[in-house]
Design a protein around this motif. Structure first.
Motif, PDB file in Angstrom:
ATOM      1  N   MET A 166      16.402  15.720   1.251  1.00 49.11           N
ATOM      2  CA  MET A 166      15.709  14.480   1.576  1.00 49.11           C
ATOM      3  C   MET A 166      14.944  13.992   0.345  1.00 49.11           C
ATOM      4  N   ASP A 167      14.918  12.686   0.176  1.00 47.76           N
ATOM      5  CA  ASP A 167      14.035  12.097  -0.823  1.00 47.76           C
ATOM      6  C   ASP A 167      12.616  12.139  -0.285  1.00 47.76           C
ATOM      7  N   THR A 168      11.687  12.529  -1.122  1.00 51.01           N
ATOM      8  CA  THR A 168      10.303  12.653  -0.652  1.00 51.01           C
ATOM      9  C   THR A 168       9.379  11.745  -1.457  1.00 51.01           C
ATOM     10  N   SER A 169       8.309  11.356  -0.820  1.00 51.52           N
ATOM     11  CA  SER A 169       7.289  10.540  -1.472  1.00 51.52           C
ATOM     12  C   SER A 169       5.931  11.051  -1.031  1.00 51.52           C
ATOM     13  N   SER A 170       5.088  11.365  -2.001  1.00 50.03           N
ATOM     14  CA  SER A 170       3.750  11.856  -1.709  1.00 50.03           C
ATOM     15  C   SER A 170       2.773  10.694  -1.810  1.00 50.03           C
ATOM     16  N   ILE A 171       2.056  10.422  -0.738  1.00 51.04           N
ATOM     17  CA  ILE A 171       1.174   9.264  -0.675  1.00 51.04           C
ATOM     18  C   ILE A 171      -0.253   9.728  -0.389  1.00 51.04           C
ATOM     19  N   PRO A 172      -1.220   9.337  -1.203  1.00 50.52           N
ATOM     20  CA  PRO A 172      -2.610   9.716  -0.915  1.00 50.52           C
ATOM     21  C   PRO A 172      -3.101   9.013   0.340  1.00 50.52           C
ATOM     22  N   TYR A 173      -3.942   9.696   1.085  1.00 53.72           N
ATOM     23  CA  TYR A 173      -4.509   9.075   2.282  1.00 53.72           C
ATOM     24  C   TYR A 173      -6.022   9.099   2.201  1.00 53.72           C
ATOM     25  N   GLU A 174      -6.652   8.282   3.009  1.00 51.19           N
ATOM     26  CA  GLU A 174      -8.101   8.305   3.128  1.00 51.19           C
ATOM     27  C   GLU A 174      -8.467   8.164   4.594  1.00 51.19           C
ATOM     28  N   VAL A 175      -9.628   8.667   4.940  1.00 44.32           N
ATOM     29  CA  VAL A 175     -10.091   8.645   6.320  1.00 44.32           C
ATOM     30  C   VAL A 175     -11.264   7.678   6.427  1.00 44.32           C
ATOM     31  N   THR A 176     -11.125   6.697   7.306  1.00 45.39           N
ATOM     32  CA  THR A 176     -12.177   5.725   7.584  1.00 45.39           C
ATOM     33  C   THR A 176     -12.405   5.687   9.087  1.00 45.39           C
ATOM     34  N   PHE A 198      -5.584   6.400   6.885  1.00 41.53           N
ATOM     35  CA  PHE A 198      -4.964   5.232   6.269  1.00 41.53           C
ATOM     36  C   PHE A 198      -4.248   5.622   4.985  1.00 41.53           C
ATOM     37  N   ILE A 199      -3.146   4.906   4.695  1.00 37.38           N
ATOM     38  CA  ILE A 199      -2.433   5.058   3.432  1.00 37.38           C
ATOM     39  C   ILE A 199      -2.246   3.675   2.814  1.00 37.38           C
ATOM     40  N   PRO A 200      -2.142   3.583   1.481  1.00 37.39           N
ATOM     41  CA  PRO A 200      -1.938   2.284   0.831  1.00 37.39           C
ATOM     42  C   PRO A 200      -0.481   1.846   0.923  1.00 37.39           C
ATOM     43  N   LEU A 201      -0.263   0.545   0.966  1.00 29.44           N
ATOM     44  CA  LEU A 201       1.073  -0.029   0.921  1.00 29.44           C
ATOM     45  C   LEU A 201       0.947  -1.495   0.571  1.00 29.44           C
ATOM     46  N   SER A 202       2.067  -2.151   0.305  1.00 27.41           N
ATOM     47  CA  SER A 202       2.042  -3.583   0.044  1.00 27.41           C
ATOM     48  C   SER A 202       3.203  -4.250   0.771  1.00 27.41           C
ATOM     49  N   ILE A 203       2.997  -5.516   1.136  1.00 25.41           N
ATOM     50  CA  ILE A 203       4.028  -6.331   1.768  1.00 25.41           C
ATOM     51  C   ILE A 203       4.142  -7.616   0.960  1.00 25.41           C
ATOM     52  N   ASN A 204       5.364  -7.916   0.512  1.00 28.01           N
ATOM     53  CA  ASN A 204       5.610  -9.106  -0.305  1.00 28.01           C
ATOM     54  C   ASN A 204       4.664  -9.155  -1.513  1.00 28.01           C
ATOM     55  N   GLY A 205       4.322  -7.973  -2.052  1.00 26.69           N
ATOM     56  CA  GLY A 205       3.464  -7.885  -3.214  1.00 26.69           C
ATOM     57  C   GLY A 205       1.980  -7.925  -2.917  1.00 26.69           C
ATOM     58  N   PHE A 206       1.596  -8.088  -1.657  1.00 29.26           N
ATOM     59  CA  PHE A 206       0.185  -8.150  -1.269  1.00 29.26           C
ATOM     60  C   PHE A 206      -0.242  -6.786  -0.744  1.00 29.26           C
ATOM     61  N   ARG A 207      -1.331  -6.236  -1.277  1.00 25.30           N
ATOM     62  CA  ARG A 207      -1.729  -4.868  -0.969  1.00 25.30           C
ATOM     63  C   ARG A 207      -2.675  -4.788   0.223  1.00 25.30           C
ATOM     64  N   GLY A 208      -2.509  -3.727   0.991  1.00 25.96           N
ATOM     65  CA  GLY A 208      -3.397  -3.453   2.105  1.00 25.96           C
ATOM     66  C   GLY A 208      -3.350  -1.977   2.456  1.00 25.96           C
ATOM     67  N   ARG A 209      -3.810  -1.648   3.656  1.00 26.75           N
ATOM     68  CA  ARG A 209      -3.799  -0.255   4.115  1.00 26.75           C
ATOM     69  C   ARG A 209      -3.097  -0.170   5.467  1.00 26.75           C
ATOM     70  N   ALA A 210      -2.491   0.987   5.701  1.00 23.85           N
ATOM     71  CA  ALA A 210      -1.770   1.207   6.954  1.00 23.85           C
ATOM     72  C   ALA A 210      -2.363   2.395   7.691  1.00 23.85           C
ATOM     73  N   LEU A 211      -2.587   2.214   8.977  1.00 29.85           N
ATOM     74  CA  LEU A 211      -3.055   3.282   9.846  1.00 29.85           C
ATOM     75  C   LEU A 211      -1.864   4.061  10.376  1.00 29.85           C
ATOM     76  N   ILE A 212      -1.882   5.390  10.242  1.00 23.94           N
ATOM     77  CA  ILE A 212      -0.835   6.242  10.791  1.00 23.94           C
ATOM     78  C   ILE A 212      -1.148   6.466  12.271  1.00 23.94           C
ATOM     79  N   ASP A 213      -0.299   5.962  13.160  1.00 28.52           N
ATOM     80  CA  ASP A 213      -0.616   5.962  14.587  1.00 28.52           C
ATOM     81  C   ASP A 213       0.593   6.407  15.403  1.00 28.52           C
TER      82      ASP A 213
END
Length: 283
Positions: free
Chosen positions: A164-174, A179-194
């Protein structure tokens, strides 16, 4: 919702605290088979106080264990004390429930002792009658293997994922949410793992910033663990960057649930990653 090759996000480690867990079992690997329904709800078998097994959602965004009245009755859990209440936070707002205590909660060979819980006196929850928050589990790694439908719980480094291809993503707890960082159409935000949500959606701030708010497709209704109705619109998204994963041209819901306002996060670009998206990975 998204067509993509299966990859693995290998370093989002979910850490939490448990009331008490059997010390002899903490260092043993635990395997929990889970079901993923057609509508995306993830459930495992759980037993309360030695009663016959029932089902529960393992929810990485839940703030409290929730037990149904029928499960509490079979487990012989005493009626709640008057005036002892719990606020449960869901997609559609805050719901107040009576507080009860579960003597023994069993998941496979893991036993948790003395778990407080909210007694659901309202409508049945979507997916399963009970909710187990991920933070209740004493181990520091939750390995959701969606291809095998097994949740592995352990304390060592994330397991190797051969082939499998793997990707290590830093997370933060709020606010106890992951939450993990990501971007959509070049605009950055955060995603909640739910893992308690069967659908993924972004808020209006994220949709506006990503230039997706004007690409309205249709409307759908969201339901959650608390009463109330919350409608979402469906928009087209051209590209997302999540670690090394870059899906393109897919549909995504847009909704502004009361929970973001409750935490004072309504002005931040946020996205909720539910099982419709997470099941494309090994997480």
């Amino acid at each position: 919702m998204i067509s993509a090759a299966r990859i693995a996000l290998s370093a989002i480690m979910l850490a939490g605290l448990s009331p008490h867990a059997s010390s002899a079992e903490i260092n043993e690997p635990i395997k929990l088979p889970f079901d993923l329904s057609e509508d995306g709800h993830l459930s495992v078998e759980v037993s309360f106080n030695g009663a016959p097994a029932t089902t529960a959602v393992v929810d990485t965004a839940a703030n409290y264990t929730v037990i149904s009245q029928s499960s509490a009755g079979r487990a012989g859990i005493p009626a709640p004390l008057a005036g002892v209440i719990i606020d449960v936070i869901g997609v559609n707002g805050i719901q107040t429930y009576p507080r009860v205590s579960i003597d023994h909660l069993n998941l496979a060979n893991l036993q948790i002792v003395g778990a407080p819980a909210a007694l659901n006196t309202g409508p049945a929850l979507p997916g399963a009658p009970n909710v187990i928050p991920a933070g209740l589990l004493p181990q520091r790694v939750l390995d959701f293997d969606f291809s095998e439908q097994i949740l592995r719980i352990y304390d060592h480094d994330p397991a190797d994922m051969d082939g499998m291809d793997t990707s290590s993503i830093p997370y933060e707890v709020t606010n106890d949410l992951i939450f993990i960082p990501l971007s959509i159409n070049g605009f950055r935000g955060r995603a909640l793992i739910d893992t308690g949500s069967s659908v993924s959606y972004m808020n209006s701030v994220f949709a506006d910033g990503a230039g997706a708010s004007g690409k309205y497709e249709r409307a759908v209704e969201l339901t959650g663990a608390t009463d109330g109705r919350n409608f979402a619109r469906v928009v087209k998204v051209q590209r997302m960057v999540l670690g090394t994963f870059r899906p393109v041209s897919f549909e995504l819901l847009v909704s502004d649930p009361p929970v973001f306002q409750y935490y004072g996060m309504q002005d931040e670009p946020l996205l909720v990653l539910g099982t419709d998206f997470l099941s494309l990975f090994r997480l």
